[in-house]
Structure formats: structure tokens, C-alpha cells
Design an enzyme around this catalytic site. Structure first.
Site, PDB file in Angstrom:
ATOM      1  N   ASP A 104      58.532 110.095  32.788  1.00  0.00           N
ATOM      2  CA  ASP A 104      58.328 111.412  33.400  1.00  0.00           C
ATOM      3  C   ASP A 104      58.871 112.467  32.428  1.00  0.00           C
ATOM      4  O   ASP A 104      58.167 112.892  31.525  1.00  0.00           O
ATOM      5  CB  ASP A 104      59.038 111.396  34.754  1.00  0.00           C
ATOM      6  CG  ASP A 104      58.895 112.682  35.541  1.00  0.00           C
ATOM      7  OD1 ASP A 104      58.007 113.470  35.236  1.00  0.00           O
ATOM      8  OD2 ASP A 104      59.691 112.897  36.482  1.00  0.00           O
ATOM      9  N   LYS A 132      53.632 111.064  32.610  1.00  0.00           N
ATOM     10  CA  LYS A 132      53.243 112.412  33.045  1.00  0.00           C
ATOM     11  C   LYS A 132      53.422 113.315  31.827  1.00  0.00           C
ATOM     12  O   LYS A 132      54.482 113.928  31.653  1.00  0.00           O
ATOM     13  CB  LYS A 132      54.163 112.888  34.171  1.00  0.00           C
ATOM     14  CG  LYS A 132      54.013 112.134  35.486  1.00  0.00           C
ATOM     15  CD  LYS A 132      55.014 112.683  36.497  1.00  0.00           C
ATOM     16  CE  LYS A 132      55.017 111.913  37.783  1.00  0.00           C
ATOM     17  NZ  LYS A 132      56.188 112.279  38.636  1.00  0.00           N
ATOM     18  N   ASP A 160      58.790 104.033  43.929  1.00  0.00           N
ATOM     19  CA  ASP A 160      59.256 104.312  45.291  1.00  0.00           C
ATOM     20  C   ASP A 160      59.368 105.797  45.592  1.00  0.00           C
ATOM     21  O   ASP A 160      59.530 106.626  44.696  1.00  0.00           O
ATOM     22  CB  ASP A 160      60.643 103.703  45.500  1.00  0.00           C
ATOM     23  CG  ASP A 160      61.715 104.442  44.693  1.00  0.00           C
ATOM     24  OD1 ASP A 160      61.565 104.529  43.451  1.00  0.00           O
ATOM     25  OD2 ASP A 160      62.679 104.953  45.301  1.00  0.00           O
TER      26      ASP A 160
HETATM   27  P1  IMP Z   1      62.443 110.303  33.462  1.00  0.00           P
HETATM   28  O1  IMP Z   1      63.848 110.016  33.039  1.00  0.00           O
HETATM   29  O2  IMP Z   1      62.269 111.712  33.937  1.00  0.00           O
HETATM   30  O3  IMP Z   1      61.412 109.932  32.410  1.00  0.00           O
HETATM   31  O4  IMP Z   1      62.146 109.453  34.752  1.00  0.00           O
HETATM   32  C1  IMP Z   1      61.953 108.128  34.687  1.00  0.00           C
HETATM   33  C2  IMP Z   1      62.245 107.439  35.996  1.00  0.00           C
HETATM   34  O5  IMP Z   1      62.138 108.294  37.124  1.00  0.00           O
HETATM   35  C3  IMP Z   1      61.225 106.350  36.202  1.00  0.00           C
HETATM   36  O6  IMP Z   1      61.712 105.137  35.712  1.00  0.00           O
HETATM   37  C4  IMP Z   1      61.036 106.322  37.695  1.00  0.00           C
HETATM   38  O7  IMP Z   1      61.931 105.405  38.265  1.00  0.00           O
HETATM   39  C5  IMP Z   1      61.406 107.696  38.172  1.00  0.00           C
HETATM   40  N1  IMP Z   1      60.188 108.485  38.435  1.00  0.00           N
HETATM   41  C6  IMP Z   1      59.652 109.464  37.667  1.00  0.00           C
HETATM   42  N2  IMP Z   1      58.549 109.978  38.212  1.00  0.00           N
HETATM   43  C7  IMP Z   1      58.359 109.296  39.363  1.00  0.00           C
HETATM   44  C8  IMP Z   1      57.341 109.362  40.394  1.00  0.00           C
HETATM   45  O8  IMP Z   1      56.383 110.155  40.373  1.00  0.00           O
HETATM   46  N3  IMP Z   1      57.495 108.499  41.422  1.00  0.00           N
HETATM   47  C9  IMP Z   1      58.520 107.596  41.511  1.00  0.00           C
HETATM   48  N4  IMP Z   1      59.477 107.500  40.574  1.00  0.00           N
HETATM   49  C10 IMP Z   1      59.407 108.350  39.511  1.00  0.00           C
END
Ligand code: IMP
Ligand code: MG
Length: 176
Positions: A104, A132, A160
Site C-alpha cells: 500500500d 496500490k 482483512d
Molecule cells: P503498507 O505498509 O502501507 O504498504 O501496508 C501494508 C500492509 O497493510 C499490508 O500487508 C496489509 O496487511 C495492510 N493493508 C494495506 N492495504 C490494505 C487493504 O486495502 N486491505 C487490507 N489490508 C491492507
């Protein structure tokens, strides 16, 4: 449309599309890692289902292990990543494939990668079911990507909403 707790979700990627893409990714990974005995490091909890579907389709020597990181509270990233499980010691000299459910902001992996690099793996690649791109804030490149999606919260196939919805066979997007 489905209801999970207080939110409504609509279908985004169906089971057949997911499994078809996973089949392709598994073949590409099998080719790339032939004779390299890769070590898959699965980021729990979300990536367990994607990792299982990829792993059982690999037709090469390979190993799998797990770690647990957390950065999300309900539907938004807290921006703080906690490592809830120590890394295994058998990483040194190994060709590592990190398996994520979704990249994300990229903060989780940006935090995790230095810990992994300390263990001196031979190489590191990233496999993620989803990204994303418009939410990405860190310099993270996904080597093996399932699907790029828009910046909306999704559940299903291991992902989740407040721990619910991981068992859904398809990916569903939060209804606006
Ligand atoms: P980041 O650190 O922002 O890249 O987020 C990564 C983590 O956030 C992922 O491993 C997911 O567990 C959680 N995550 C990010 N986006 C989503 C979503 O749309 N739905 C569910 N979990 C998400
Ligand atoms: Mg996750």
C-alpha cells in the site's frame, strides 16, 4: 454486495482471475529460481493464503518460513510498523522471496527490508498479490505482482477488515 461489520463491499477480482494470475506467477517464479532453492518469507497474517496458492504450484526445490509485522489499524495505515515475530536465522546466503498480500504505502516493507538485509541473504525479491500504486510512498518495487488496484480498501483472499473477511475467495472493495 457483502456486509462486513459496519462496512459494505463490492466484488473487485473474482476467484478465477486470482488463481489464473497466481498460476502464471508461479511459473515465472519457478523459471527464475530453478536450481536456486529459494526461501519464501511470508508476511503474516494477510499473505498466508496467497503464499499457499503460489507455493503449492512451484515445481522447484524451495522452502517457506513466516514472519509477522503489523502497521494497520482497521482501514488505515498507522504508519508505525511493529515486528511481532523474529526473523529465522537461516536467511544468510539464501535467495529470498518476500511474500506480501498488498503493498500500500510501502512502509511495512521499507521498514522490514533493512532487518532482512542484516542477515545477508544472497538476493531479495518481492512477490505481492496486490499493489496500490497511487498510495505508494516508499521506493518499493514489486518483482512478482498479481494485480495493481486503485487506492481503495479491499478485503478477501487473506486480507482483512478488522480481522474479518480473510476467508472470502475473491477480493472485494469498500463501497463508497
Ligand atoms: P503498507 O505498509 O502501507 O504498504 O501496508 C501494508 C500492509 O497493510 C499490508 O500487508 C496489509 O496487511 C495492510 N493493508 C494495506 N492495504 C490494505 C487493504 O486495502 N486491505 C487490507 N489490508 C491492507
Ligand atoms: Mg499484511
Amino acid at each position: 454486495m457483502i456486509q462486513i461489520k459496519d462496512k459494505q463491499f463490492v466484488p473487485l477480482i473474482d476467484e478465477q482471475q486470482l488463481l489464473q494470475r497466481i498460476e502464471q506467477l508461479s511459473q515465472i517464479i519457478s523459471n527464475d529460481y530453478l536450481d536456486k532453492n529459494p526461501l519464501f518469507i511470508v508476511i503474516l497474517n494477510g499473505a498466508f493464503l496467497f503464499a499457499a496458492e503460489v507455493f503449492k504450484r512451484l515445481d522447484i526445490d524451495c522452502e517457506i518460513t513466516f514472519t509477522r509485522l503489523a502497521s494497520y489499524i482497521k482501514t488505515s495505515s498507522s504508519g508505525k510498523v511493529t515486528m511481532l515475530m523474529e526473523l529465522p536465522d537461516n536467511v544468510t546466503g539464501r535467495h529470498v522471496v518476500i511474500v506480501e498480500d498488498i503493498v500500500d504505502t510501502g512502509r511495512t516493507l521499507a521498514e522490514f527490508l533493512p532487518h532482512l538485509q542484516l542477515k545477508k541473504p544472497a538476493s531479495i525479491c518481492i512477490a505481492s498479490l496486490l499493489t496500490k500504486p497511487s498510495a505508494l510512498k516508499e521506493n518499493i518495487n514489486v518483482d512478482y505482482l498479481g494485480f495493481a488496484i486503485e487506492d481503495k480498501f479491499v478485503v478477501g483472499f487473506g486480507l482483512d477488515y478488522d480481522e474479518a473477511g480473510r476467508n472470502l475467495r475473491a477480493i472485494y472493495q469498500l463501497k463508497e
